[in-house]
Structure formats: C-alpha cells, structure tokens
Motif scaffolding. Sequence first.
Motif, PDB file in Angstrom:
ATOM      1  N   ARG A  49       0.847  -1.194   0.000  1.00 12.73           N
ATOM      2  CA  ARG A  49       0.000   0.000   0.000  1.00 12.73           C
ATOM      3  C   ARG A  49       0.885   1.247   0.000  1.00 12.73           C
ATOM      4  O   ARG A  49       2.015   1.237   0.479  1.00 12.73           O
ATOM      5  N   VAL A  50       0.336   2.302  -0.569  1.00  8.52           N
ATOM      6  CA  VAL A  50       0.994   3.609  -0.560  1.00  8.52           C
ATOM      7  C   VAL A  50      -0.066   4.646  -0.257  1.00  8.52           C
ATOM      8  O   VAL A  50      -1.089   4.717  -0.943  1.00  8.52           O
ATOM      9  N   GLU A  51       0.155   5.428   0.780  1.00 12.12           N
ATOM     10  CA  GLU A  51      -0.793   6.479   1.152  1.00 12.12           C
ATOM     11  C   GLU A  51      -0.053   7.813   1.184  1.00 12.12           C
ATOM     12  O   GLU A  51       0.980   7.936   1.830  1.00 12.12           O
ATOM     13  N   LEU A  52      -0.589   8.784   0.481  1.00 10.08           N
ATOM     14  CA  LEU A  52      -0.019  10.130   0.458  1.00 10.08           C
ATOM     15  C   LEU A  52      -1.097  11.100   0.928  1.00 10.08           C
ATOM     16  O   LEU A  52      -2.202  11.133   0.378  1.00 10.08           O
ATOM     17  N   THR A  53      -0.792  11.879   1.944  1.00  7.00           N
ATOM     18  CA  THR A  53      -1.750  12.820   2.511  1.00  7.00           C
ATOM     19  C   THR A  53      -1.168  14.224   2.483  1.00  7.00           C
ATOM     20  O   THR A  53      -0.004  14.437   2.819  1.00  7.00           O
ATOM     21  N   VAL A  54      -1.993  15.180   2.055  1.00 11.02           N
ATOM     22  CA  VAL A  54      -1.619  16.589   2.085  1.00 11.02           C
ATOM     23  C   VAL A  54      -2.529  17.274   3.104  1.00 11.02           C
ATOM     24  O   VAL A  54      -3.749  17.134   3.043  1.00 11.02           O
ATOM     25  N   SER A  55      -1.930  17.974   4.053  1.00 12.38           N
ATOM     26  CA  SER A  55      -2.725  18.624   5.099  1.00 12.38           C
ATOM     27  C   SER A  55      -2.091  19.963   5.454  1.00 12.38           C
ATOM     28  O   SER A  55      -1.078  20.371   4.879  1.00 12.38           O
ATOM     29  N   SER A  56      -2.699  20.639   6.409  1.00  8.62           N
ATOM     30  CA  SER A  56      -2.210  21.939   6.852  1.00  8.62           C
ATOM     31  C   SER A  56      -1.948  21.891   8.344  1.00  8.62           C
ATOM     32  O   SER A  56      -2.647  21.189   9.086  1.00  8.62           O
ATOM     33  N   ALA A  57      -0.935  22.626   8.790  1.00  8.36           N
ATOM     34  CA  ALA A  57      -0.613  22.641  10.217  1.00  8.36           C
ATOM     35  C   ALA A  57      -0.035  23.997  10.585  1.00  8.36           C
ATOM     36  O   ALA A  57       0.536  24.710   9.746  1.00  8.36           O
ATOM     37  N   ASP A  58      -0.219  24.361  11.848  1.00  9.50           N
ATOM     38  CA  ASP A  58       0.376  25.584  12.379  1.00  9.50           C
ATOM     39  C   ASP A  58       1.649  25.224  13.128  1.00  9.50           C
ATOM     40  O   ASP A  58       1.657  24.333  13.982  1.00  9.50           O
ATOM     41  N   THR A  59       2.731  25.898  12.802  1.00  5.74           N
ATOM     42  CA  THR A  59       4.009  25.675  13.473  1.00  5.74           C
ATOM     43  C   THR A  59       4.494  27.001  14.056  1.00  5.74           C
ATOM     44  O   THR A  59       3.968  28.067  13.700  1.00  5.74           O
ATOM     45  N   PRO A  60       5.487  26.958  14.952  1.00  6.63           N
ATOM     46  CA  PRO A  60       6.018  28.215  15.496  1.00  6.63           C
ATOM     47  C   PRO A  60       6.486  29.186  14.421  1.00  6.63           C
ATOM     48  O   PRO A  60       6.453  30.407  14.610  1.00  6.63           O
ATOM     49  N   ALA A  61       6.914  28.637  13.275  1.00  4.21           N
ATOM     50  CA  ALA A  61       7.388  29.494  12.182  1.00  4.21           C
ATOM     51  C   ALA A  61       6.263  29.979  11.282  1.00  4.21           C
ATOM     52  O   ALA A  61       6.497  30.760  10.367  1.00  4.21           O
ATOM     53  N   GLY A  62       5.047  29.488  11.542  1.00  4.63           N
ATOM     54  CA  GLY A  62       3.911  29.877  10.718  1.00  4.63           C
ATOM     55  C   GLY A  62       3.210  28.670  10.132  1.00  4.63           C
ATOM     56  O   GLY A  62       3.664  27.529  10.263  1.00  4.63           O
ATOM     57  N   GLU A 156      11.026   1.999   9.262  1.00 10.01           N
ATOM     58  CA  GLU A 156      10.688   1.480  10.575  1.00 10.01           C
ATOM     59  C   GLU A 156      10.276   0.021  10.494  1.00 10.01           C
ATOM     60  O   GLU A 156       9.986  -0.509   9.424  1.00 10.01           O
ATOM     61  N   ALA A 157      10.192  -0.603  11.661  1.00 12.34           N
ATOM     62  CA  ALA A 157       9.642  -1.957  11.817  1.00 12.34           C
ATOM     63  C   ALA A 157      10.297  -2.945  10.870  1.00 12.34           C
ATOM     64  O   ALA A 157       9.633  -3.688  10.154  1.00 12.34           O
ATOM     65  N   GLY A 158      11.632  -2.945  10.877  1.00 11.23           N
ATOM     66  CA  GLY A 158      12.335  -3.929  10.065  1.00 11.23           C
ATOM     67  C   GLY A 158      12.150  -3.737   8.584  1.00 11.23           C
ATOM     68  O   GLY A 158      12.345  -4.652   7.796  1.00 11.23           O
ATOM     69  N   GLY A 159      11.762  -2.521   8.176  1.00  8.42           N
ATOM     70  CA  GLY A 159      11.611  -2.240   6.761  1.00  8.42           C
ATOM     71  C   GLY A 159      10.212  -2.425   6.232  1.00  8.42           C
ATOM     72  O   GLY A 159       9.964  -2.222   5.047  1.00  8.42           O
ATOM     73  N   SER A 160       9.253  -2.816   7.071  1.00  4.21           N
ATOM     74  CA  SER A 160       7.899  -3.047   6.571  1.00  4.21           C
ATOM     75  C   SER A 160       7.123  -1.762   6.390  1.00  4.21           C
ATOM     76  O   SER A 160       6.094  -1.736   5.719  1.00  4.21           O
ATOM     77  N   VAL A 161       7.577  -0.666   6.982  1.00  2.58           N
ATOM     78  CA  VAL A 161       6.922   0.625   6.836  1.00  2.58           C
ATOM     79  C   VAL A 161       7.973   1.686   6.536  1.00  2.58           C
ATOM     80  O   VAL A 161       8.978   1.790   7.229  1.00  2.58           O
ATOM     81  N   VAL A 162       7.740   2.455   5.490  1.00  2.99           N
ATOM     82  CA  VAL A 162       8.605   3.574   5.139  1.00  2.99           C
ATOM     83  C   VAL A 162       7.742   4.832   5.142  1.00  2.99           C
ATOM     84  O   VAL A 162       6.672   4.857   4.519  1.00  2.99           O
ATOM     85  N   ARG A 163       8.199   5.853   5.841  1.00  4.65           N
ATOM     86  CA  ARG A 163       7.437   7.097   5.925  1.00  4.65           C
ATOM     87  C   ARG A 163       8.256   8.257   5.346  1.00  4.65           C
ATOM     88  O   ARG A 163       9.449   8.350   5.578  1.00  4.65           O
ATOM     89  N   LEU A 164       7.553   9.122   4.626  1.00  6.20           N
ATOM     90  CA  LEU A 164       8.158  10.342   4.093  1.00  6.20           C
ATOM     91  C   LEU A 164       7.368  11.538   4.620  1.00  6.20           C
ATOM     92  O   LEU A 164       6.127  11.473   4.702  1.00  6.20           O
ATOM     93  N   ARG A 165       8.075  12.613   4.928  1.00  8.63           N
ATOM     94  CA  ARG A 165       7.400  13.812   5.417  1.00  8.63           C
ATOM     95  C   ARG A 165       8.160  15.050   4.947  1.00  8.63           C
ATOM     96  O   ARG A 165       9.389  15.117   5.064  1.00  8.63           O
ATOM     97  N   ALA A 166       7.406  16.011   4.432  1.00 11.40           N
ATOM     98  CA  ALA A 166       7.996  17.283   4.007  1.00 11.40           C
ATOM     99  C   ALA A 166       7.031  18.402   4.370  1.00 11.40           C
ATOM    100  O   ALA A 166       5.806  18.205   4.379  1.00 11.40           O
ATOM    101  N   GLU A 167       7.573  19.556   4.676  1.00  8.86           N
ATOM    102  CA  GLU A 167       6.765  20.718   5.020  1.00  8.86           C
ATOM    103  C   GLU A 167       7.176  21.892   4.135  1.00  8.86           C
ATOM    104  O   GLU A 167       8.368  22.092   3.866  1.00  8.86           O
ATOM    105  N   VAL A 168       6.160  22.675   3.705  1.00  7.25           N
ATOM    106  CA  VAL A 168       6.402  23.867   2.897  1.00  7.25           C
ATOM    107  C   VAL A 168       5.547  24.991   3.472  1.00  7.25           C
ATOM    108  O   VAL A 168       4.354  24.791   3.723  1.00  7.25           O
ATOM    109  N   PRO A 169       6.114  26.169   3.717  1.00  2.31           N
ATOM    110  CA  PRO A 169       5.298  27.292   4.209  1.00  2.31           C
ATOM    111  C   PRO A 169       4.083  27.506   3.326  1.00  2.31           C
ATOM    112  O   PRO A 169       4.178  27.457   2.091  1.00  2.31           O
ATOM    113  N   ARG A 170       2.941  27.728   3.956  1.00  2.00           N
ATOM    114  CA  ARG A 170       1.692  27.811   3.210  1.00  2.00           C
ATOM    115  C   ARG A 170       1.731  28.885   2.128  1.00  2.00           C
ATOM    116  O   ARG A 170       1.197  28.705   1.023  1.00  2.00           O
ATOM    117  N   ASP A 171       2.363  30.005   2.411  1.00  2.00           N
ATOM    118  CA  ASP A 171       2.396  31.101   1.440  1.00  2.00           C
ATOM    119  C   ASP A 171       3.339  30.817   0.277  1.00  2.00           C
ATOM    120  O   ASP A 171       3.322  31.530  -0.724  1.00  2.00           O
TER     121      ASP A 171
END
Length: 487
Positions: A49-62, A156-171
């Motif tokens: 399976r491959v799941e890609l999610t795009v969401s929004s979050a508030d961080t100290p930098a904005g 993670e978990a012996g290679g059974s799960v791979v996670r990617l994460r990237a953040e870009v300022p909303r503006d």
Amino acid sequence: MREGAAMTVSFEYAGATVEIVEAGTILAAARVNPVELLRRAAFPPPVRRVELTVSSADTPAGPVHVFAAEIGTTTGDIPDKERIRAVVLGNDPVGTLLAKRIAAGDPIATRIVDGVGTVAVAAYRKLGLDRPTERESQTAVLADAAAGLQAAVTHEAGGSVVRLRAEVPRDEVTPEHLTAMVRLVLQAVTELLPPSTQPLAGRRYLVTRENIPTVVTTTQEVTLDQVGGLADVVAQLRQIAVSFRHPEAMARWGARRPQGILMYGPPGTGKTMLSRALANEIGADFREIRTPEILDKWLGGSERNIKQIFRDARRYRVPTLLLFDEFDSIISYAGAGGDAASQAINAVAGIFKQEMNDLIEANPAVIVVATTNFPHRVDDSLIRSGRFDVKISVPKPDEAGRAEIFRKMIAQLAAAHEEPGFTMFAGDLDLGELGRLSHGMTGADIKEALRRVQLAKAMQDARTGGMVDPISQRDLTASVRDLLGQR
C-alpha cells in the motif's frame, strides 16, 4: 510534462504514467481538511500500500502544508505463514519432501508444519523479536532540487513501513511541490522493488482528490468536473473559484472578488449540488444554513440568530462557503405586510443586508451563496450588487445537457460498481436517445430514473442468485417513460 484543459500535469516515472489532476485545488482543499491521495493505487510486490496525505498545520514558524506518505510492504517483524514455513522446512531433504507434499495439497503435512510454525511464532513473540528496536529505525533524506523540496524518510519496523514527510510554508507552496512529493514517493517505492530498469512499466497512477476507482459521489463529495448539462454555469463557478484561490492576484490589481452568489431556477436543477461543488473547487468548508436555524417564534430570536451566524462567519479561520438554501423561505417578501410575522421577516432581511455589507472586508475567506426556486419573492435591495455580485440562472438541462448528465452518472456508477465478471451497463446505450426521451427532466429526475433501474436489477439479482443481464437501453427507456408518466 503537459498541462491539459482539466489542469492535469502528466509525467513518466520508472515506466509508469503519472497524472496529477488539479494540483492547485488539492492544495487549497488541504488548507481545510487532509486530502488523501494514491490510497487505492496498486504497486508491484512487495509493496502492499501507498498512502499520500496533504494537510495543513500551524508551526512556530507559521502555517505550513504537510506532505506525508506511508509505504507498507509485505516484509515485517512478525513472520507470515509463508515465512514461518520457510524457516520450519529449511533446505534439508526432509524439509524439501514436506514442501513438495504441502504443494501437492497433503493435509497431514500441512498441519504438521503449520503446527510447528504456530509454536515458532509464539516463541518469536515471547523473545520480543516482534518489537522493533531503536536501532531498526533509520532516517534519510530524499530531495527534489528543481522544486526545492526535501522529505525526511524513516524506515521502521524492520523495513515493513517507510514514511516520508515534508513541510512547505503555506504562502510558498505551489503545485510543483506536490508534483515533487509524488516523484519522491515513487522513488522510495522503486527502491523497495526488485532491481529493474523500469519497475513500474505499464502502470498508470492518477493523483486526484477522487479515490481510484472513482466512487459514486453524493452532493457532499461532488466536484464541478462531475456536473453534467450545465456547462455555462460550471464555467462561471470555475472563474469564481480562481478568484477565491488567488487572493494575491486580486490584491495586486485592487480587484474585489464576488462576495455573494445568488443561484435561482426550478427545483431539482442542482443548485445545492453546485454550491457543494464550488466549495470543493475552492477547497472550502461547507456550512449550510437552513430556515429553522434562523426563524424563531420568540420576539427578537430570529434577529439574534442571523447576527450570530455572521458573527461566527467573521471568525472562521479557514475558507468557508456559507449556503443559505431556499433563501426565499428565510427572508421572503421583504417590505410587504404589516403584521407581526411580516415585521419579523423584515427585521431579519434588514439585519442580513447590514451583515453582508462588510463581510468580505471582515473575512475575505468567506463566500455566501443563496439559492431559491422563487427569485421574485426576494427583495431586489437584498440581492443588489455589492451584496450578491453574481446572479446565476440554473435552468433545466436541454437535450444535449440531459444526454451529458446520463453519460456522467452512468460512468460514475460503472466506475464504482463494475468489476471483473460483473458488467453493470450494456455497451450499446444510446445516450442521445435518452436525452431526447427525457424532455423536461432535471438532473434529480435522471438520478431517480437510474435509481429505479438499479433497484429493479438488484431485486431480480436477489431472486435469481445473480442471473441478471446488464442495464439495457430498454430498461432505461422504460424507467424514463414511467417517471414522466407520473407527472
């Protein structure tokens, strides 16, 4: 890479064709709610399976857009049955003999080996080998230099799960960032596949807010692409969505996007559906205001309700479409009559005018849509320009429009329900003829005609155990004529 009329970006990767539909709309929608992509896409083993999610979050930098992906494989900490069998059988002559007997379907050999395997799993867990240690987690970085996107990659978990994460300022986020993230996810996937020059050869991946296969949409999920028979109306709403999604362009030219939209027309023509589709096109929350939420039998109650609705609207922190459905029932015949009921309606209408006057300045992230079947019941001063800048007539579809509605509804149903061995619709449907026969019908009527045929086929299926022919031209024609005959 190419861009088509539907704002589709297409590129090739590892032999696969990738299409990203309405990347700007996906990013806009992610401001409000997480948007899931690739959830049902199929990849070669060992990728499950491959799941890609795009969401929004508030961080100290904005505020930021968050791109997060999770790739699951068949390799994990706890052995599956095949891996346990491999351990139990080994490569010695006895193991080879048992393996041949299992392959031949010998039930005794199978029970012996699986019984031993069960004990092995219990021991595996008791020894704590099913829990990954910190040493098993590895972090790396994948980058797309062209878009300037970096994704942290965690194994993670012996290679059974791979996670990617990237953040870009909303503006700063752009459709190119989404395209880059999709590329990085596919890169991570190919690194898990057996070595090959084109490990994804012949595959096609559609990156869109609509899950694959396309499911039957309700008005809660409908997009403007799925609206049939109203090309002119859809074109107007797309222009409004563009003005809403690009406030920087509006500000640069001192332009003022529409604050209010009035949609009017006969019942069943899809005004509420269009409102929901516009909200999805913008990437906005959808809030429907119904008559009971405003009108109150107690003196002053209705006025307080309408004030509270707009007070809340000024505080919304995310793009929001505020729909006043059946607008005339809320504030009809403004200025008419002198009885208590008319005075109460007049008071609500007066407050509505005041609240609309400065709404866009108070909160430009809110747009108001009002729908009515009876526009003559709404006072002209209430819907003048400056309050309702756009007035859209939503007519009954013409013959070509009805044929288009049939086409889109049938395509959505087939995509949702057809599977190998099951065909829902016959291949020789004459949509032009259906458009001609359904004279005077609305989109809601066509949907009802299809519903009746579906129900009849399902009942026949239940009685015969599946011996049912696909929905034919004759079935649809009979349903249309039956519905018209009831008028």
